[in-house]
Design a protein around this motif. Structure first.
Motif, PDB file in Angstrom:
ATOM      1  N   ALA A   1      34.554  11.338  11.624  1.00  0.00           N
ATOM      2  CA  ALA A   1      33.520  12.378  11.526  1.00  0.00           C
ATOM      3  C   ALA A   1      32.663  12.174  10.291  1.00  0.00           C
TER       4      ALA A   1
ATOM      5  N   GLU B   1      30.345   9.305  10.822  1.00  0.00           N
ATOM      6  CA  GLU B   1      29.248   9.710  11.700  1.00  0.00           C
ATOM      7  C   GLU B   1      28.204  10.512  10.925  1.00  0.00           C
TER       8      GLU B   1
ATOM      9  N   PRO C   1      26.245  17.954  13.403  1.00  0.00           N
ATOM     10  CA  PRO C   1      27.408  18.835  13.289  1.00  0.00           C
ATOM     11  C   PRO C   1      26.988  20.166  12.660  1.00  0.00           C
TER      12      PRO C   1
ATOM     13  N   GLN D   1      38.993  12.783  10.834  1.00  0.00           N
ATOM     14  CA  GLN D   1      38.141  13.210   9.729  1.00  0.00           C
ATOM     15  C   GLN D   1      37.320  12.032   9.211  1.00  0.00           C
TER      16      GLN D   1
END
Length: 178
Positions: free
Chosen positions: A6, A9, A39, A3
């Motif tokens: 992510a 990112e 995403p 997490q």
């Protein structure tokens, strides 16, 4: 750890937003960027928002964002015209959370009220309302659907739907939608 990676990112992507916006398939929705190289974004709808009290709209918006929603959608009541409720609901969500807000209606009167109240995204534009919403909605993100609900046109054939969608996208550009 996954997490955290992510989220890091996403931070990197958001920092490079102007570069990505120039790529085909990327759009800006309020303060959020969406596109095929990013995403997936989560949209959560507050169904039949006009029927809810303002406090409940705010509570649901906060709950949905806490659960991972990136966009809060204000769902209107089909077959009704409630611009004051559209305005009230958009303003309530904007006061409660700091994510983009969309309006889910084909009614031009409700769309206008929502855009004036700060809606970042319009769901939906079709052949029946595209010209009517252009004067006030062309500077916000819009989802175009291959229908004409006002005339009861809902193509079933995929090729017909794609041709209609392509015509509507061309028309939207001619009307000044960006």
């Amino acid at each position: 750890k996954m997490q955290q990676r992510a989220l890091a990112e996403l931070d990197k992507v958001e920092a490079n937003r102007t570069v990505l916006l120039k790529k085909p398939g990327h759009i800006q929705i309020g303060n959020l960027q969406a596109g095929k190289e990013l995403p997936k974004r989560v949209l959560a709808e507050i169904v039949d928002a006009p029927l809810l009290e303002t406090a409940e709209i705010k509570r649901l918006a906060k709950q949905y964002v806490a659960s991972g929603a990136n966009i809060i959608d204000v769902g209107m009541c089909a077959g009704q015209t409630r611009p004051e409720d559209a305005k009230r609901a958009i303003e309530a969500v904007k006061a409660a959370v700091k994510v983009p807000v969309s309006i889910d209606t084909l009614n031009p009167i409700e769309i206008e009220a929502a855009v004036k109240a700060g809606a970042d995204l319009t769901l939906s534009a079709d052949a029946g309302n595209l010209k009517a919403i252009a004067p006030f909605a062309k500077d916000v993100a819009v989802v175009i659907i291959p229908t004409n609900e006002s005339k009861g046109i809902f193509p079933r054939n995929p090729q017909t739907r794609v041709r209609m969608l392509e015509r509507l996208i061309k028309q939207a550009k001619e009307l000044g939608f960006t």
